[in-house]
Design a protein around this motif. Structure first.
Motif, PDB file in Angstrom:
ATOM      1  N   LYS A  91     -14.249  -3.156  60.046  1.00  0.00           N
ATOM      2  CA  LYS A  91     -15.438  -2.536  60.642  1.00  0.00           C
ATOM      3  C   LYS A  91     -15.357  -1.016  60.550  1.00  0.00           C
ATOM      4  O   LYS A  91     -16.345  -0.341  60.250  1.00  0.00           O
ATOM      5  N   TYR A  94     -15.233  -1.067  44.953  1.00  0.00           N
ATOM      6  CA  TYR A  94     -14.824   0.183  45.605  1.00  0.00           C
ATOM      7  C   TYR A  94     -13.395   0.577  45.233  1.00  0.00           C
ATOM      8  O   TYR A  94     -13.114   1.732  44.959  1.00  0.00           O
ATOM      9  N   THR A 107     -15.972  -0.004  56.836  1.00  0.00           N
ATOM     10  CA  THR A 107     -17.370  -0.190  56.454  1.00  0.00           C
ATOM     11  C   THR A 107     -18.266   0.861  57.094  1.00  0.00           C
ATOM     12  O   THR A 107     -19.169   1.405  56.442  1.00  0.00           O
ATOM     13  N   THR A 108     -18.013   1.166  58.354  1.00  0.00           N
ATOM     14  CA  THR A 108     -18.820   2.149  59.077  1.00  0.00           C
ATOM     15  C   THR A 108     -18.735   3.530  58.450  1.00  0.00           C
ATOM     16  O   THR A 108     -19.741   4.223  58.284  1.00  0.00           O
ATOM     17  N   HIS A 109     -17.534   3.945  58.071  1.00  0.00           N
ATOM     18  CA  HIS A 109     -17.331   5.315  57.602  1.00  0.00           C
ATOM     19  C   HIS A 109     -17.466   5.487  56.087  1.00  0.00           C
ATOM     20  O   HIS A 109     -17.649   6.603  55.614  1.00  0.00           O
ATOM     21  N   SER A 110     -17.380   4.401  55.344  1.00  0.00           N
ATOM     22  CA  SER A 110     -17.442   4.533  53.885  1.00  0.00           C
ATOM     23  C   SER A 110     -18.729   3.970  53.287  1.00  0.00           C
ATOM     24  O   SER A 110     -19.180   4.414  52.229  1.00  0.00           O
ATOM     25  N   GLY A 111     -19.312   2.974  53.948  1.00  0.00           N
ATOM     26  CA  GLY A 111     -20.460   2.290  53.372  1.00  0.00           C
ATOM     27  C   GLY A 111     -20.044   1.288  52.316  1.00  0.00           C
ATOM     28  O   GLY A 111     -20.862   0.529  51.792  1.00  0.00           O
ATOM     29  N   GLY A 112     -18.743   1.257  51.994  1.00  0.00           N
ATOM     30  CA  GLY A 112     -18.221   0.308  51.011  1.00  0.00           C
ATOM     31  C   GLY A 112     -17.765  -0.974  51.674  1.00  0.00           C
ATOM     32  O   GLY A 112     -17.706  -1.073  52.901  1.00  0.00           O
ATOM     33  N   LYS A 113     -17.469  -1.969  50.859  1.00  0.00           N
ATOM     34  CA  LYS A 113     -16.995  -3.247  51.382  1.00  0.00           C
ATOM     35  C   LYS A 113     -15.478  -3.278  51.338  1.00  0.00           C
ATOM     36  O   LYS A 113     -14.867  -3.010  50.307  1.00  0.00           O
ATOM     37  N   GLU A 134     -12.578   7.732  51.382  1.00  0.00           N
ATOM     38  CA  GLU A 134     -13.935   8.252  51.563  1.00  0.00           C
ATOM     39  C   GLU A 134     -13.908   9.723  51.976  1.00  0.00           C
ATOM     40  O   GLU A 134     -14.722  10.521  51.515  1.00  0.00           O
ATOM     41  N   THR A 163     -14.185   1.720  65.742  1.00  0.00           N
ATOM     42  CA  THR A 163     -15.567   2.039  65.408  1.00  0.00           C
ATOM     43  C   THR A 163     -16.290   2.508  66.668  1.00  0.00           C
ATOM     44  O   THR A 163     -16.304   1.785  67.668  1.00  0.00           O
ATOM     45  N   CYS A 207      -9.630   5.517  56.292  1.00  0.00           N
ATOM     46  CA  CYS A 207     -10.741   5.763  55.362  1.00  0.00           C
ATOM     47  C   CYS A 207     -10.520   7.033  54.541  1.00  0.00           C
ATOM     48  O   CYS A 207     -11.471   7.753  54.216  1.00  0.00           O
TER      49      CYS A 207
END
Length: 208
Positions: A168, A183, A171-177, A121, A75, A118
């Protein structure tokens, strides 16, 4: 299955039809996600994109494998204050952007299995089967020691380090959990099934 008439005889030919041309796999460390993806790609006749993405990134960026591997799925840390006219793009961001380009280019031809990075995404505009591979800690610890060859006294530390990094990054690149049923289409505990059974299940899910 489809049929046609030839010389008065109905001939039936089985067609391999797939609902999903793209399968993306996120995985917890030590869950066997790479091995499952490799077997699945072979079973479906799909191309596998995992560590090969790192190798292609090395060539495009002129970096060593170690440099890219160490920064892969990291990240980026962004500065709070920025001076206009200065490029603040971090090496981690540049690696991610390069890998994203490689994944998009690969997806121009259907029939791919992507591991991590990711990809779900990056390819959100395409119809992907989004899979998350998990397992209980004891199973992953055993694999960390006996498959990944980590020292027994470091196995738990390595496992937690990679899990934290991957979560991390995702989450940073997708906004998903990470690992969320909201998701992912399928969440599989690899400790409860052998690899071949998981591959067979995923093959069935990929087919129409």
């Amino acid at each position: 299955m489809y049929s046609f008439l030839q010389y008065g005889i109905i001939i039936c030919i089985e067609r391999r039809v797939f609902m999903y041309d793209y399968i993306t796999i996120e995985r917890k460390y030590g869950s066997g996600g790479h091995e499952i993806a490799k077997k699945l790609a072979k079973k479906l006749g799909y191309r596998l994109y995992d560590r090969g993405v790192v190798e292609q990134t090395c060539k495009k960026m002129g970096l060593s494998y170690e440099e890219v591997a160490n920064m892969d799925e990291q990240t980026p840390i962004k500065p709070i204050f920025k001076t206009p006219g200065i490029d603040y793009t971090t090496i981690a961001e540049k690696i991610y952007n390069t890998e994203a380009d490689i994944i998009k280019e690969a997806a121009e031809q259907p029939g791919c299995v992507f591991v991590g990075r990711c990809a779900s995404e990056i390819l959100k505009d395409k119809k992907c089967l989004k899979v998350f591979i998990t397992a209980d800690d004891d199973y992953r610890m055993d694999r960390s020691i006996n498959v990944e060859n980590n020292p027994a006294d470091k196995a738990d530390e390595v496992m937690k380090k990679f899990d934290k990094k991957r979560e991390k990054f995702f989450t940073t690149h997708s906004g998903g959990k990470w690992g969320s049923p909201e998701y992912f289409d399928l969440i599989i505990n690899s400790a409860n099934m052998d690899e071949d059974s998981i591959v067979a299940m995923l093959e069935g899910a990929a087919k129409a």
